[in-house]
Write a protein that holds these residues in place. Structure first.
Motif, mmCIF file in Angstrom:
data_model
loop_
_atom_site.group_PDB
_atom_site.id
_atom_site.type_symbol
_atom_site.label_atom_id
_atom_site.label_comp_id
_atom_site.label_asym_id
_atom_site.label_seq_id
_atom_site.Cartn_x
_atom_site.Cartn_y
_atom_site.Cartn_z
ATOM 1 N N PHE A 46 0.836 -1.195 0.000
ATOM 2 C CA PHE A 46 0.000 0.000 0.000
ATOM 3 C C PHE A 46 0.879 1.256 0.000
ATOM 4 C CE2 PHE A 46 -3.596 2.375 2.451
ATOM 5 C CZ PHE A 46 -3.998 2.993 1.278
ATOM 6 N N ILE A 47 1.953 1.247 0.797
ATOM 7 C CA ILE A 47 2.870 2.393 0.818
ATOM 8 C C ILE A 47 3.468 2.597 -0.570
ATOM 9 C CG2 ILE A 47 5.022 3.300 1.776
ATOM 10 C CD1 ILE A 47 4.356 1.754 4.370
ATOM 11 N N ASN A 48 3.891 1.516 -1.201
ATOM 12 C CA ASN A 48 4.452 1.622 -2.552
ATOM 13 C C ASN A 48 3.435 2.177 -3.539
ATOM 14 O OD1 ASN A 48 6.758 0.533 -1.493
ATOM 15 N ND2 ASN A 48 6.538 -1.470 -2.452
ATOM 16 N N SER A 49 2.171 1.765 -3.384
ATOM 17 C CA SER A 49 1.116 2.252 -4.273
ATOM 18 C C SER A 49 0.871 3.740 -4.067
ATOM 19 C CB SER A 49 -0.170 1.464 -4.033
ATOM 20 O OG SER A 49 0.014 0.101 -4.357
ATOM 21 N N LEU A 50 0.866 4.167 -2.818
ATOM 22 C CA LEU A 50 0.718 5.597 -2.524
ATOM 23 C C LEU A 50 1.844 6.392 -3.167
ATOM 24 C CD1 LEU A 50 -0.236 5.157 1.217
ATOM 25 C CD2 LEU A 50 -1.657 6.427 -0.414
ATOM 26 N N ALA A 51 3.064 5.869 -3.064
ATOM 27 C CA ALA A 51 4.213 6.562 -3.646
ATOM 28 C C ALA A 51 4.115 6.612 -5.169
ATOM 29 C CB ALA A 51 5.501 5.879 -3.209
ATOM 30 N N MET A 52 3.651 5.521 -5.782
ATOM 31 C CA MET A 52 3.473 5.493 -7.237
ATOM 32 C C MET A 52 2.464 6.554 -7.680
ATOM 33 S SD MET A 52 5.050 3.282 -9.308
ATOM 34 C CE MET A 52 5.946 1.730 -9.322
ATOM 35 N N VAL A 53 1.359 6.644 -6.952
ATOM 36 C CA VAL A 53 0.327 7.622 -7.301
ATOM 37 C C VAL A 53 0.865 9.039 -7.143
ATOM 38 C CG1 VAL A 53 -1.918 8.563 -6.583
ATOM 39 C CG2 VAL A 53 -1.609 6.083 -6.838
ATOM 40 N N GLU A 81 12.379 6.446 -3.371
ATOM 41 C CA GLU A 81 12.930 5.900 -2.138
ATOM 42 C C GLU A 81 11.893 5.023 -1.439
ATOM 43 O OE1 GLU A 81 16.432 7.030 -0.358
ATOM 44 O OE2 GLU A 81 16.326 6.359 -2.446
ATOM 45 N N LEU A 82 10.657 5.502 -1.377
ATOM 46 C CA LEU A 82 9.586 4.716 -0.753
ATOM 47 C C LEU A 82 9.318 3.448 -1.551
ATOM 48 C CD1 LEU A 82 7.006 7.499 0.229
ATOM 49 C CD2 LEU A 82 8.653 6.347 1.707
ATOM 50 N N ILE A 83 9.293 3.569 -2.872
ATOM 51 C CA ILE A 83 9.034 2.412 -3.720
ATOM 52 C C ILE A 83 10.134 1.364 -3.551
ATOM 53 C CG2 ILE A 83 8.853 1.644 -6.134
ATOM 54 C CD1 ILE A 83 7.599 4.496 -6.670
#
Length: 470
Positions: A46-53, A81-83
């Motif tokens: 979910f964190i990676n998805s937020l960063a992608m968006v 970095e988050l991804i």
């Protein structure tokens, strides 16, 4: 040096740990929502998805000329970095929260802003150079960024879940081949029916689960329609013309998923129909898998006073008082996971129904319920494969003796002696304890040669090639 820094928002000032990359609104969420113990940091997808968006949004704003290059590059660095899996400990908020996901959106906005600030040579909290709201959240609202991120997370999580389901299908299919020559009695309503092979039973389990792969993938495709550019309620306030389409294209390019902009953003913003139907596919799979686990428990029941047709791997002693007892603990735990997934689907149903007017504020529990169900199912399937299915063995003699002693084989005689005579034989066998074979010969209904041919178990596990009078 102080261990805290001060940040302010609408409600006033708060002290934030100096080392924290999150800010004041995240701190308020930490203080306000001590609910489930399930933290955003525990859901890296979910964190990676937020960063992608956020990366897609920043790229779109830069391309439209509303975000200067230096700030865009810093935001892009932070998102990447988050991804890459860094800074995930900076997402300490509870997954269940009020505010329709605003706390999650601001958590990621603040973390990205502070990583970007450091990258540009500034201190955390110097938001005049890169603001969580004015720059990271530019042309967005929680009401489009948050559900889009959830949808991306679901797509990625579904792809992983499908891999587990395919492994389960392969495990059942392998047992189907291994047990292809093991003849046994089939049962309907827990009563003897007609013969089959144990291989057919396990192949049916494989086919049953294989159906779910197509269903999961089909329903997950509904998440590809997103509402980026809707901003608050779907009208696109504060986003430039063309932003919605371009942002969807950028997100599609970044994720290699064919995202499209919803044709009606006002409709798409409160709509949670995709959540409902995808959750229903998880429930459907849970119901079917639980039924299979019930079958495994029944087939292995005993060892002396049950069906005892198969042996499950012995995983642990089964009783603190009964020596020698071993329980089917792996199917039991999978049953319980399935019950939880079914319950989560009801939560999704209620939460989806609870939306009002231009927004559904219950998306946090919608998101958590589905993510939890996916993770639970993955863990349960993996456990079932490794600790149960792969080690199942057949009790061949038990299976064969049940066929030979069963009155159910009289069904195979219907085309040759008629239903009335078959019923008479079955009734007499029950009353006298004699075998079907013996009684058919005593009543001169068939010759022994013909009877042997008909009652050959191999002739009874598929469409009959025999015909009356042949």
């Amino acid at each position: 040096m102080s261990n805290y820094r001060k940040e302010s928002d609408l409600l006033g000032e708060l002290q934030i740990p100096a080392a924290a990359y999150y800010g004041v609104q995240t701190q308020r969420a930490i203080d306000n929502f001590k609910i489930s113990g399930a933290r955003l940091s525990g859901y890296p997808v979910f964190i990676n998805s937020l960063a992608m968006v956020k990366l897609a949004a920043a790229k779109t704003n830069f391309e439209l000329g509303v975000l200067e290059e230096k700030i865009y590059n810093a935001i892009a660095f932070a998102c990447k970095e988050l991804i890459a899996g860094k800074y995930h400990d900076q997402f300490p908020i509870d997954m269940i929260q009020g505010g329709a996901g605003t706390s999650v959106n601001m958590n990621v906005n603040e973390v990205i802003a502070n990583i970007a600030l450091e990258h540009m040579g500034y201190e955390k909290g110097e938001y005049q150079y890169c603001s969580p709201n004015d720059h990271v959240n530019l042309s967005q609202s929680t009401n489009d960024a948050y559900p889009t991120s959830i949808r991306l997370a679901f797509i990625n999580m579904n792809a992983e879940l499908v891999k587990y389901v395919k492994r389960l299908v392969e495990a059942f299919r392998a047992k189907g081949k291994e047990f292809a020559d093991v003849l046994k009695m089939g049962r309907t309503q827990l009563q003897d029916a007609v013969p089959m092979s144990l291989g057919q039973e396990f192949e049916a389990f494989a086919a049953n689960m294989e159906e779910e792969v197509a269903r999961l993938n089909s329903n997950a495709r509904l998440f590809l329609e997103i509402n980026m550019g809707a901003t608050a309620i779907g009208t696109g306030l504060n986003a430039l013309p063309g932003y919605a389409r371009l942002c969807a294209e950028n997100l599609a390019a970044l994720t290699q998923q064919p995202f499209i902009s919803a044709p009606n953003l006002v409709e798409a913003t409160p709509d949670t129909g995709a959540y409902v139907i995808y959750s229903s596919s998880l429930k459907r799979m849970a119901v079917k898998l639980s039924k299979i686990c019930n079958d495994l428990r029944l087939l292995s029941s005993g060892p002396r006073a049950g069906l005892n047709e198969i042996n499950l791997p012995a995983m642990q002693p089964g009783s603190s008082i009964m020596p020698g007892k071993v329980n089917p603990v792996i199917p039991e735990v999978v049953n319980q996971v399935c019950f939880k997934v079914i319950g989560n689907d009801l939560t999704v149903t209620f939460a989806a129904e609870a939306g009002q007017l231009q927004l559904n504020v219950m998306e946090p529990v919608l998101g958590l319920s589905i993510m939890e169900s996916i993770i639970l199912m993955q863990n349960a399937i993996d456990t079932l494969i490794e600790k149960c299915i792969n080690g199942i063995t057949a009790n061949r003699e038990v299976c064969r003796s049940m066929i030979m002693n069963s009155i159910g084989i009289v069904t195979a005689l219907n085309p040759y002696i008629g239903y009335k005579n078959s019923t008479k034989i079955a009734k007499e066998a029950l009353a006298t304890g004699k075998g079907v074979y013996q009684l058919v010969l005593e009543h001169n209904l068939l010759s022994q040669e013909k009877l042997d041919e008909i009652l050959d178990p191999q002739n009874m596990i598929g469409p009959s090639k025999l015909r009356t009078g042949q």
